[in-house]
Design a protein around this motif. Structure first.
Motif, PDB file in Angstrom:
ATOM      1  N   GLU A  12     -28.304 110.566   5.494  1.00  0.00           N
ATOM      2  CA  GLU A  12     -28.505 110.034   4.148  1.00  0.00           C
ATOM      3  C   GLU A  12     -28.263 111.124   3.103  1.00  0.00           C
ATOM      4  OE1 GLU A  12     -32.001 107.834   1.571  1.00  0.00           O
ATOM      5  OE2 GLU A  12     -32.003 107.607   3.749  1.00  0.00           O
ATOM      6  N   ALA A  13     -28.683 112.346   3.401  1.00  0.00           N
ATOM      7  CA  ALA A  13     -28.479 113.463   2.478  1.00  0.00           C
ATOM      8  C   ALA A  13     -26.989 113.759   2.292  1.00  0.00           C
ATOM      9  CB  ALA A  13     -29.208 114.704   2.973  1.00  0.00           C
ATOM     10  N   ASP A  16     -25.538 110.983   0.186  1.00  0.00           N
ATOM     11  CA  ASP A  16     -25.980 111.155  -1.207  1.00  0.00           C
ATOM     12  C   ASP A  16     -25.172 112.248  -1.896  1.00  0.00           C
ATOM     13  OD1 ASP A  16     -27.859 109.154  -0.987  1.00  0.00           O
ATOM     14  OD2 ASP A  16     -29.571 110.513  -0.740  1.00  0.00           O
ATOM     15  N   ALA A  17     -24.894 113.326  -1.181  1.00  0.00           N
ATOM     16  CA  ALA A  17     -24.109 114.421  -1.749  1.00  0.00           C
ATOM     17  C   ALA A  17     -22.692 113.956  -2.080  1.00  0.00           C
ATOM     18  CB  ALA A  17     -24.074 115.610  -0.792  1.00  0.00           C
ATOM     19  N   VAL A  19     -21.765 110.852  -2.756  1.00  0.00           N
ATOM     20  CA  VAL A  19     -21.875 109.940  -3.900  1.00  0.00           C
ATOM     21  C   VAL A  19     -22.049 110.735  -5.188  1.00  0.00           C
ATOM     22  CG1 VAL A  19     -23.307 108.153  -4.970  1.00  0.00           C
ATOM     23  CG2 VAL A  19     -22.696 107.976  -2.548  1.00  0.00           C
ATOM     24  N   ASP A  20     -22.859 111.784  -5.159  1.00  0.00           N
ATOM     25  CA  ASP A  20     -23.060 112.621  -6.339  1.00  0.00           C
ATOM     26  C   ASP A  20     -21.754 113.280  -6.764  1.00  0.00           C
ATOM     27  OD1 ASP A  20     -24.722 113.937  -8.342  1.00  0.00           O
ATOM     28  OD2 ASP A  20     -24.379 115.768  -7.177  1.00  0.00           O
ATOM     29  N   THR A  23     -19.535 110.743  -8.368  1.00  0.00           N
ATOM     30  CA  THR A  23     -19.997 110.442  -9.726  1.00  0.00           C
ATOM     31  C   THR A  23     -19.523 111.519 -10.701  1.00  0.00           C
ATOM     32  OG1 THR A  23     -21.924 109.283  -8.854  1.00  0.00           O
ATOM     33  CG2 THR A  23     -22.061 110.030 -11.138  1.00  0.00           C
TER      34      THR A  23
END
Length: 113
Positions: A12-13, A16-17, A19-20, A23
């Motif tokens: 998940e981390a 998330d990285a 996706v960040d 963005t």
């Protein structure tokens, strides 16, 4: 560094990285997607310019140039410096220069088909 590989076993981390980073990349691409902002960055590659110089180089009104500079400043791509009544802008770091080189290679370079 290569492109991330989206695998089923990502934590998940890690996801998330990614996706960040996506963005951040999206915000950067939106910031440079306007031809006026792109031209401002092209002019700033050669060095610091005043708002008045940019108006002249772009053949644009002060309000339009200031609006585009504001967006570039908000995205962290340019930094202002005040000298009396004049405001000068320069590139915040090397990221815009690298991006412009890539865009040039893609659309104007010798490798173009």
């Amino acid at each position: 560094m290569g492109l991330p590989v989206l695998r089923d076993d990502l934590t998940e981390a890690e996801l998330d990285a990614i996706v960040d980073q996506a963005t951040q990349a999206s915000a950067f691409l939106k910031a440079i997607s306007h031809e006026g902002r792109l031209m401002i960055l092209c002019h700033l590659v050669t060095g610091e310019k005043s708002v008045t110089e940019l108006e002249s180089l772009l053949s644009a009104r002060q309000a339009a140039v200031s609006q585009q500079l504001s967006r570039l400043r908000l995205e962290g791509l340019v930094v202002p410096r005040r000298d009396g009544k004049a405001i000068y802008y320069s590139l915040a770091d090397d990221k815009p220069r690298k991006m412009l080189e890539t865009v040039y290679d893609l659309f104007c370079g010798a490798n173009r088909p």
